[in-house]
Scaffold this motif. Structure first.
Motif, PDB file in Angstrom:
ATOM      1  N   ALA B  88       0.861  -1.098  -0.330  1.00 40.95           N
ATOM      2  CA  ALA B  88       0.264   0.315  -0.072  1.00 40.95           C
ATOM      3  C   ALA B  88       0.529   1.674  -0.268  1.00 40.95           C
ATOM      4  N   ALA B  89       1.883   1.315   0.676  1.00 41.46           N
ATOM      5  CA  ALA B  89       2.719   2.141   1.112  1.00 41.46           C
ATOM      6  C   ALA B  89       3.687   2.541  -0.103  1.00 41.46           C
ATOM      7  N   ALA B  90       4.452   1.743  -0.697  1.00 39.01           N
ATOM      8  CA  ALA B  90       4.962   1.795  -2.356  1.00 39.01           C
ATOM      9  C   ALA B  90       3.864   2.072  -3.541  1.00 39.01           C
ATOM     10  N   THR B  91       2.724   1.817  -3.969  1.00 44.22           N
ATOM     11  CA  THR B  91       1.541   2.181  -5.072  1.00 44.22           C
ATOM     12  C   THR B  91       1.154   3.766  -4.336  1.00 44.22           C
ATOM     13  N   ALA B  92       1.007   4.659  -2.929  1.00 43.29           N
ATOM     14  CA  ALA B  92       0.638   5.773  -2.804  1.00 43.29           C
ATOM     15  C   ALA B  92       2.160   5.974  -2.897  1.00 43.29           C
ATOM     16  N   GLU B  93       2.895   6.516  -2.824  1.00 41.93           N
ATOM     17  CA  GLU B  93       4.238   7.238  -2.924  1.00 41.93           C
ATOM     18  C   GLU B  93       4.127   7.112  -4.996  1.00 41.93           C
ATOM     19  N   VAL B  94       4.011   6.154  -5.989  1.00 41.05           N
ATOM     20  CA  VAL B  94       4.124   5.768  -6.634  1.00 41.05           C
ATOM     21  C   VAL B  94       3.061   6.823  -7.502  1.00 41.05           C
ATOM     22  N   SER B  95       2.215   6.593  -7.182  1.00 39.38           N
ATOM     23  CA  SER B  95       0.088   7.358  -7.024  1.00 39.38           C
ATOM     24  C   SER B  95       0.925   8.480  -7.195  1.00 39.38           C
ATOM     25  N   VAL B  96       1.113   9.144  -5.932  1.00 39.94           N
ATOM     26  CA  VAL B  96       1.115  10.272  -5.865  1.00 39.94           C
ATOM     27  C   VAL B  96       2.195  11.051  -6.805  1.00 39.94           C
ATOM     28  N   LEU B  97       3.024  10.147  -7.283  1.00 44.16           N
ATOM     29  CA  LEU B  97       4.361  10.822  -8.501  1.00 44.16           C
ATOM     30  C   LEU B  97       3.329  11.263  -9.846  1.00 44.16           C
ATOM     31  N   PHE B  98       2.244  10.220 -10.105  1.00 42.13           N
ATOM     32  CA  PHE B  98       1.568  10.275 -11.276  1.00 42.13           C
ATOM     33  C   PHE B  98       0.432  11.372 -11.114  1.00 42.13           C
ATOM     34  N   THR B  99      -0.040  11.561  -9.896  1.00 42.18           N
ATOM     35  CA  THR B  99      -0.699  12.547  -9.632  1.00 42.18           C
ATOM     36  C   THR B  99      -0.315  13.601 -10.076  1.00 42.18           C
ATOM     37  N   GLY B 100       0.736  14.246  -9.355  1.00 44.79           N
ATOM     38  CA  GLY B 100       0.979  15.100  -9.440  1.00 44.79           C
ATOM     39  C   GLY B 100       1.924  15.226 -11.074  1.00 44.79           C
ATOM     40  N   LEU B 101       2.285  14.668 -11.762  1.00 43.14           N
ATOM     41  CA  LEU B 101       2.445  14.414 -12.821  1.00 43.14           C
ATOM     42  C   LEU B 101       1.331  14.999 -14.481  1.00 43.14           C
ATOM     43  N   THR B 102       0.015  13.937 -13.572  1.00 44.43           N
ATOM     44  CA  THR B 102      -1.184  13.950 -14.493  1.00 44.43           C
ATOM     45  C   THR B 102      -1.347  16.317 -14.130  1.00 44.43           C
ATOM     46  N   LEU B 103      -1.516  16.261 -13.070  1.00 38.60           N
ATOM     47  CA  LEU B 103      -1.933  17.882 -12.824  1.00 38.60           C
ATOM     48  C   LEU B 103      -1.092  18.220 -13.446  1.00 38.60           C
ATOM     49  N   ALA B 104       0.223  18.578 -13.775  1.00 41.16           N
ATOM     50  CA  ALA B 104       1.851  19.317 -14.487  1.00 41.16           C
ATOM     51  C   ALA B 104       1.182  19.466 -15.573  1.00 41.16           C
ATOM     52  N   LEU B 105       0.824  17.914 -16.550  1.00 39.94           N
ATOM     53  CA  LEU B 105       1.005  18.052 -17.758  1.00 39.94           C
ATOM     54  C   LEU B 105      -0.629  18.540 -18.071  1.00 39.94           C
ATOM     55  N   GLY B 106      -1.395  18.437 -17.431  1.00 35.15           N
ATOM     56  CA  GLY B 106      -2.901  19.120 -17.422  1.00 35.15           C
ATOM     57  C   GLY B 106      -2.969  20.443 -17.563  1.00 35.15           C
ATOM     58  N   SER B 107      -1.484  21.056 -17.244  1.00 39.24           N
ATOM     59  CA  SER B 107      -1.889  22.456 -16.676  1.00 39.24           C
ATOM     60  C   SER B 107      -1.061  23.079 -18.299  1.00 39.24           C
ATOM     61  N   ILE B 108       0.305  22.204 -18.245  1.00 34.21           N
ATOM     62  CA  ILE B 108       0.554  23.131 -20.007  1.00 34.21           C
ATOM     63  C   ILE B 108      -0.135  22.337 -20.365  1.00 34.21           C
ATOM     64  N   TRP B 109      -1.112  21.617 -20.675  1.00 35.39           N
ATOM     65  CA  TRP B 109      -2.270  21.895 -21.764  1.00 35.39           C
ATOM     66  C   TRP B 109      -3.225  22.428 -21.866  1.00 35.39           C
ATOM     67  N   GLY B 110      -3.530  23.268 -20.517  1.00 35.71           N
ATOM     68  CA  GLY B 110      -4.638  23.666 -20.164  1.00 35.71           C
ATOM     69  C   GLY B 110      -4.386  24.648 -20.665  1.00 35.71           C
ATOM     70  N   ARG B 111      -2.814  25.588 -20.868  1.00 40.30           N
ATOM     71  CA  ARG B 111      -2.379  26.987 -20.948  1.00 40.30           C
ATOM     72  C   ARG B 111      -2.932  27.488 -22.308  1.00 40.30           C
ATOM     73  N   PRO B 112      -2.188  26.738 -23.197  1.00 44.49           N
ATOM     74  CA  PRO B 112      -2.734  26.645 -24.851  1.00 44.49           C
ATOM     75  C   PRO B 112      -4.082  26.631 -25.609  1.00 44.49           C
ATOM     76  N   THR B 113      -4.073  25.947 -24.731  1.00 45.85           N
ATOM     77  CA  THR B 113      -5.671  25.182 -25.115  1.00 45.85           C
ATOM     78  C   THR B 113      -7.347  26.023 -24.392  1.00 45.85           C
ATOM     79  N   TRP B 114      -6.764  25.899 -23.581  1.00 45.41           N
ATOM     80  CA  TRP B 114      -8.460  26.821 -22.441  1.00 45.41           C
ATOM     81  C   TRP B 114      -8.111  27.850 -22.939  1.00 45.41           C
ATOM     82  N   GLY B 115      -6.438  28.337 -22.018  1.00 46.40           N
ATOM     83  CA  GLY B 115      -6.720  29.601 -22.634  1.00 46.40           C
ATOM     84  C   GLY B 115      -5.630  29.978 -20.421  1.00 46.40           C
ATOM     85  N   ILE B 116      -5.831  28.996 -19.358  1.00 49.60           N
ATOM     86  CA  ILE B 116      -5.097  28.926 -18.784  1.00 49.60           C
ATOM     87  C   ILE B 116      -4.578  28.031 -17.573  1.00 49.60           C
TER      88      ILE B 116
END
Lengths: 152, 242
Positions: B88-116
């Motif tokens: 559980a602990a190991a999976t949580a750590e890796v999943s936190v990494l991917f959640t952070g990545l999701t937010l960062a990549l979403g943000s990078i995608w959002g700026r040129p497409t949504w404008g924010i």
């Protein structure tokens, strides 16, 4: 160490809480209370209360309504839904995907402009579809799209 | 401490770990290249659409990961076997990494497409909450000394915290959001080249994820072994002094 029976009871209680939570979310009514933006007809339906309140307005850019003054960075267009439309005024360059008949959300306030309501936008967001399509024949390629953007 | 002492015999990593690591290394670029080759740039956003092939798989993998945390937490509470807690602990750590990545990549995608870069729409907000819940889960773990108590408390967070995960997934369907709805619904049909590219990339992400979780679980096992060994050493030393 707690007894096996206490543990089982604890687990069952935990499961009830979790499943109850899911059930509430799925079948409860909280969905109707979380709205990120209002559509033009919803905003107009609020009557006098709609004015001078910070709000998000979302809908489709009405075809042929876009007036863009590149010198003054001044943008005017109309947002519509099935039953209503509101004129929008915005300052600054819109996002590159902004175009006619695109979904948009604007943040700002509804104001009186003479007798007509006018939405003064402080922030413009483009809402795009979840469907992606290759360009049709004759459409500019993406590289050309970027070039035309840089020129502007 | 000045005398060199024999450490414990190191437990071997599971046999599948290295092959899966190699598979991840190969699958990842292959899936990306496939995405660029078989799906044309989108009509409206051009090649920006390709961000979907890393943003969406990151999100999926993170959510699958939190489900694994949930299951492992239940299994720990049931069996009180600490190996489930380590998973559980190991999976949580890796999943936190991917959640952070999701937010960062979403943000990078959002700026040129949504404008924010960011807005407090239900999808974005619930994803940020998901990140915070599991960051809190990891913080709780590092603040709790006693092994059994740490495992019990974090299992409770691992189970209750999972409540938010379906909210993240369904937020775009339940509520009116800026974020578009799923391109490939887990329950729906798959057709276009975009959806196929997305699935291929998701498989590559899943392999990478399995490898990282395997690696981290192995490390957690070693950490535990080392702690036990150090304790044993300290005990035998204090015996010698008496």
């Amino acid at each position: 160490m707690t007894g096996k029976r206490t543990r089982t009871l604890g687990l069952i209680a935990g499961m009830v809480v979790v499943l109850g939570g899911f059930g509430y979310l799925l079948y409860g009514n909280i969905g109707e209370n979380i709205v990120f933006f209002l559509t033009p007809s919803e905003l107009l339906a609020k009557g006098g209360e709609a004015y001078d309140q910070p709000v998000r307005l979302g809908g489709q850019v009405k075809a042929g309504s876009v007036q863009w003054d590149a010198q003054a960075l001044d943008l005017r267009f109309v947002i519509k839904d099935a039953d209503g439309e509101i004129a929008v005024h915005s300052k600054g360059a819109p996002p590159q995907m902004f175009q006619t008949e695109m979904g948009v959300i604007v943040e700002g306030k509804l104001t009186h402009a003479g007798s007509q309501p006018l939405f003064e936008s402080t922030n413009l967001m483009v809402r795009h579809s979840n469907e992606y399509q290759p360009p049709k024949d004759g459409h500019p390629k993406p590289e050309q799209m970027y070039k035309s953007l840089i020129k502007d | 401490m000045n005398k060199a002492v024999q450490g414990p015999e190191v437990i071997a990593p599971p046999r599948w770990l290295t092959p899966v690591g190699w598979a991840a290394l190969l699958a990842f670029p292959a899936a990306q290249i496939t995405g660029f080759l078989i799906s044309a740039p989108d009509r409206a956003m051009g090649n920006l659409q390709k961000i979907m092939y890393v943003h969406v798989p990151s999100a999926w993998v993170a959510m699958v990961g939190f489900f694994v945390v949930f299951v492992a937490s239940v299994r720990y509470l049931w069996s009180r076997d600490l190996k489930h807690d380590r998973l559980a602990a190991a999976t949580a750590e890796v999943s936190v990494l991917f959640t952070g990545l999701t937010l960062a990549l979403g943000s990078i995608w959002g700026r040129p497409t949504w404008g924010i870069w960011w807005t407090w729409d239900p999808r974005l907000t619930s994803t940020a909450i998901m990140l915070l819940i599991y960051v809190a889960y990891l913080a709780l773990r590092s603040f709790t000394e006693d092994e059994e108590r740490r495992a019990r408390w974090s299992a409770a967070v691992g189970i209750l915290g999972f409540l938010n995960v379906p909210i993240v997934y369904f937020s775009v369907k339940w509520w009116r959001t800026l974020h578009q709805v799923q391109t490939v619904d887990v329950t729906g049909a798959i057709g276009s080249a975009y959806a196929i590219s997305l699935l291929i990339n998701s498989i590559a992400f899943m392999i990478l994820f399995a490898w990282l979780v395997g690696l981290r679980t192995q490390l957690a096992g070693l950490e535990r072994q080392r702690e036990a060994w150090l304790e044993e050493q300290a005990l035998s030393r204090s015996d010698a002094h008496v």
